[in-house]
Design an enzyme around this catalytic site. Structure first.
Site, PDB file in Angstrom:
ATOM      1  N   CYS A 112      17.391  18.717  67.325  1.00  0.00           N
ATOM      2  CA  CYS A 112      16.049  17.491  67.093  1.00  0.00           C
ATOM      3  C   CYS A 112      16.365  16.607  67.650  1.00  0.00           C
ATOM      4  CB  CYS A 112      15.494  17.880  65.978  1.00  0.00           C
ATOM      5  SG  CYS A 112      14.713  19.791  65.701  1.00  0.00           S
ATOM      6  N   HIS A 252      10.533  11.434  66.309  1.00  0.00           N
ATOM      7  CA  HIS A 252      10.328  12.678  66.200  1.00  0.00           C
ATOM      8  C   HIS A 252       9.322  13.925  65.354  1.00  0.00           C
ATOM      9  CE1 HIS A 252      11.827  17.125  66.442  1.00  0.00           C
ATOM     10  NE2 HIS A 252      12.238  17.239  65.406  1.00  0.00           N
ATOM     11  N   ASN A 282       6.740  21.448  67.141  1.00  0.00           N
ATOM     12  CA  ASN A 282       8.424  21.011  67.221  1.00  0.00           C
ATOM     13  C   ASN A 282       9.022  21.255  68.622  1.00  0.00           C
ATOM     14  OD1 ASN A 282      11.305  19.863  66.998  1.00  0.00           O
ATOM     15  ND2 ASN A 282      10.598  20.494  64.829  1.00  0.00           N
TER      16      ASN A 282
HETATM   17  O1  UT7 Z   1      12.820  19.163  63.390  1.00  0.00           O
HETATM   18  C1  UT7 Z   1      13.812  19.239  62.409  1.00  0.00           C
HETATM   19  C2  UT7 Z   1      13.598  18.885  61.063  1.00  0.00           C
HETATM   20  N1  UT7 Z   1      12.445  19.678  60.773  1.00  0.00           N
HETATM   21  C3  UT7 Z   1      12.166  19.203  60.260  1.00  0.00           C
HETATM   22  O2  UT7 Z   1      12.187  18.225  59.563  1.00  0.00           O
HETATM   23  C4  UT7 Z   1      10.231  20.254  59.445  1.00  0.00           C
HETATM   24  C5  UT7 Z   1      10.685  19.946  57.530  1.00  0.00           C
HETATM   25  N2  UT7 Z   1       9.437  20.747  57.277  1.00  0.00           N
HETATM   26  C6  UT7 Z   1       8.020  20.983  56.902  1.00  0.00           C
HETATM   27  O3  UT7 Z   1       7.881  20.558  58.253  1.00  0.00           O
HETATM   28  C7  UT7 Z   1       7.405  21.469  55.915  1.00  0.00           C
HETATM   29  O4  UT7 Z   1       8.508  21.789  55.072  1.00  0.00           O
HETATM   30  C8  UT7 Z   1       7.129  22.647  56.560  1.00  0.00           C
HETATM   31  C9  UT7 Z   1       5.809  22.867  57.315  1.00  0.00           C
HETATM   32  C10 UT7 Z   1       8.293  23.975  57.225  1.00  0.00           C
HETATM   33  C11 UT7 Z   1       6.635  23.738  55.152  1.00  0.00           C
HETATM   34  O5  UT7 Z   1       5.391  22.528  54.640  1.00  0.00           O
HETATM   35  P1  UT7 Z   1       5.483  22.832  52.900  1.00  0.00           P
HETATM   36  O6  UT7 Z   1       4.566  22.082  52.494  1.00  0.00           O
HETATM   37  O7  UT7 Z   1       7.000  22.355  52.585  1.00  0.00           O
HETATM   38  O8  UT7 Z   1       5.514  24.357  52.312  1.00  0.00           O
HETATM   39  P2  UT7 Z   1       6.531  25.158  51.988  1.00  0.00           P
HETATM   40  O9  UT7 Z   1       7.344  25.460  52.496  1.00  0.00           O
HETATM   41  O10 UT7 Z   1       6.525  24.404  50.968  1.00  0.00           O
HETATM   42  O11 UT7 Z   1       5.471  26.115  51.858  1.00  0.00           O
HETATM   43  C12 UT7 Z   1       4.314  26.661  50.860  1.00  0.00           C
HETATM   44  C13 UT7 Z   1       3.498  27.373  50.830  1.00  0.00           C
HETATM   45  C14 UT7 Z   1       4.357  28.892  50.432  1.00  0.00           C
HETATM   46  O12 UT7 Z   1       3.074  30.246  50.049  1.00  0.00           O
HETATM   47  P3  UT7 Z   1       4.095  30.327  48.228  1.00  0.00           P
HETATM   48  O13 UT7 Z   1       5.736  29.965  47.950  1.00  0.00           O
HETATM   49  O14 UT7 Z   1       3.403  28.725  47.644  1.00  0.00           O
HETATM   50  O15 UT7 Z   1       3.288  31.189  47.867  1.00  0.00           O
HETATM   51  C15 UT7 Z   1       4.246  29.285  52.010  1.00  0.00           C
HETATM   52  O16 UT7 Z   1       5.099  30.817  51.926  1.00  0.00           O
HETATM   53  O17 UT7 Z   1       2.582  27.940  52.010  1.00  0.00           O
HETATM   54  C16 UT7 Z   1       3.352  29.144  52.332  1.00  0.00           C
HETATM   55  N3  UT7 Z   1       3.705  29.476  53.990  1.00  0.00           N
HETATM   56  C17 UT7 Z   1       2.696  29.457  54.854  1.00  0.00           C
HETATM   57  N4  UT7 Z   1       1.271  30.148  54.721  1.00  0.00           N
HETATM   58  C18 UT7 Z   1       0.291  29.777  55.914  1.00  0.00           C
HETATM   59  C19 UT7 Z   1       4.547  28.923  54.958  1.00  0.00           C
HETATM   60  N5  UT7 Z   1       4.747  28.889  56.461  1.00  0.00           N
HETATM   61  C20 UT7 Z   1       3.429  29.713  56.917  1.00  0.00           C
HETATM   62  C21 UT7 Z   1       2.182  29.880  57.380  1.00  0.00           C
HETATM   63  N6  UT7 Z   1       1.050  30.364  56.690  1.00  0.00           N
HETATM   64  N7  UT7 Z   1       2.380  29.957  58.254  1.00  0.00           N
END
Ligand code: UT7
Length: 325
Positions: A112, A252, A282
């Site tokens: 990215c 980004h 993204n």
């Molecule tokens: O572009 C280059 C770099 N990329 C980035 O910088 C992206 C960085 N990361 C992010 O933007 C975020 O971490 C995400 C959007 C990917 C995820 O958000 P988060 O607040 O960090 O969520 P998480 O990974 O801690 O997951 C929280 C919960 C989990 O469920 P449990 O384990 O708490 O029950 C996931 O399984 O959300 C769940 N989850 C979803 N639920 C519904 C993860 N993806 C989804 C989804 N729909 N699509």
């Protein structure tokens, strides 16, 4: 001799995939996607559209705005992590497709951050007098490496391309500085491991979907905020400017919450940060040049204004560029 941004361009594929469409594919909800990322919809390329196919209209638009033609171009660098092929480079395909017969062409792989790395490289070639101009492109078809059964990644990404045409300018304007960084010790946080010489093309590799993108989202999220903040500060400190001097920040577009946090930690008003993640998701290396082209078109920044670009991506890689338009 700094490099001036003489023209910008973008291209987004026509097909729109909404959050409601993804609700039918994986266990997710539009509400989760909007709240956690800010994404409403994304553009997805046709199966027969490659990264260079998206790059070409973006590049031609940038040249047209600069009043230049493909035969003028001396250097083409494409930032991409979803290239047309392992080789030849996507930049070589772009060179051929637009007829930039004089240009040397190569790719830059920094996920990215690919556009910022490509801009930094092109700027060095121009400022040292090697070339008089350069097409710098970010072009991605992340839909080709997304696991459409993985809800933690498939809702995040989209396809697109953006381009800038750099020309040699006068000091005090153009690209004032670039700062780029890498940390390979975190390579497994965000990668597409298959298809290279580690996980070679075998039936097993394909069955295990090793060629698909994998990300430890939450760990990446925290590092992204820290590094984008530091890269932005490096650009401002290097040039002796403060946040109030910056007309527009083009970050980004990985996550609305990352952009909000970076703005907050820099003590800058969020309205200074351009954001279009809602419509495109993204688009990796393409996100900054797409956003820059849109922002200029909307009059968010114009001639003489200071614009700060800041990126973060797999590798990890990150960086910034300060530009006086
Ligand atoms: O572009 C280059 C770099 N990329 C980035 O910088 C992206 C960085 N990361 C992010 O933007 C975020 O971490 C995400 C959007 C990917 C995820 O958000 P988060 O607040 O960090 O969520 P998480 O990974 O801690 O997951 C929280 C919960 C989990 O469920 P449990 O384990 O708490 O029950 C996931 O399984 O959300 C769940 N989850 C979803 N639920 C519904 C993860 N993806 C989804 C989804 N729909 N699509």
């Amino acid at each position: 001799m700094p490099s001036l941004i003489s023209g910008t361009g973008r291209y987004l594929p026509e097909k729109v995939v909404t959050n409601a469409d993804l609700e039918k594919v994986v266990e997710t909800s539009s509400q989760w996607i909007v709240e956690r990322t800010g994404i409403l919809e994304r553009r997805i390329a046709d199966e027969n559209q490659s990264a260079s196919d998206l790059a070409v209209p973006a590049a031609l638009a940038a040249l047209e705005k600069a009043g230049a033609i493909p035969e003028d171009v001396e250097l083409i660098i494409v930032g991409t992590s979803t290239p047309d092929m392992l080789f030849p480079s996507t930049a070589c395909f772009v060179q051929s497709k637009i007829g930039a017969v004089k240009a040397v062409a190569f790719d830059q792989l920094a996920a990215c951050s690919g556009f910022i790395f490509a801009l930094a490289t092109a700027d060095r070639f121009i400022s040292s007098g090697v070339y008089k101009n350069a097409l710098v492109i970010g072009a991605e078809v992340y839909s080709s490496i997304i696991d459409w059964t993985d809800r933690t990644t498939c809702v995040l990404f989209g396809d697109g391309a953006g381009a800038v045409f750099l020309t040699a300018g006068e000091s005090g304007s153009g690209v004032l500085s670039t700062h780029i960084y890498s940390d390979g010790s975190k390579s497994d946080y965000l990668s597409a491991p298959g298809g290279g010489s580690v996980h070679r093309f075998t039936a097993d590799m394909i069955e295990q979907k090793k060629y698909k993108l994998v990300m430890h989202g939450n760990r990446t999220f925290k590092v992204a905020i820290k590094m984008m903040k530091e890269a932005a500060e490096a650009a401002m400190n290097h040039n002796g400017v403060t946040p109030s001097d910056i007309k527009l920040v083009v970050p980004h577009q990985a996550n609305k919450r990352i952009i909000d946090m970076v703005a907050k930690q820099l003590g800058m008003d969020r309205s200074v940060f351009y954001m279009n993640i809602g419509h495109y998701g993204n688009t990796a290396a393409a996100s900054i040049p797409i956003a820059l082209d849109e922002a200029i078109e909307q009059g968010r920044a114009g001639k003489g204004d200071l614009v700060l670009l800041v990126a973060f991506g797999g590798g990890f890689t990150w960086g910034s560029a300060l530009i006086r338009l």
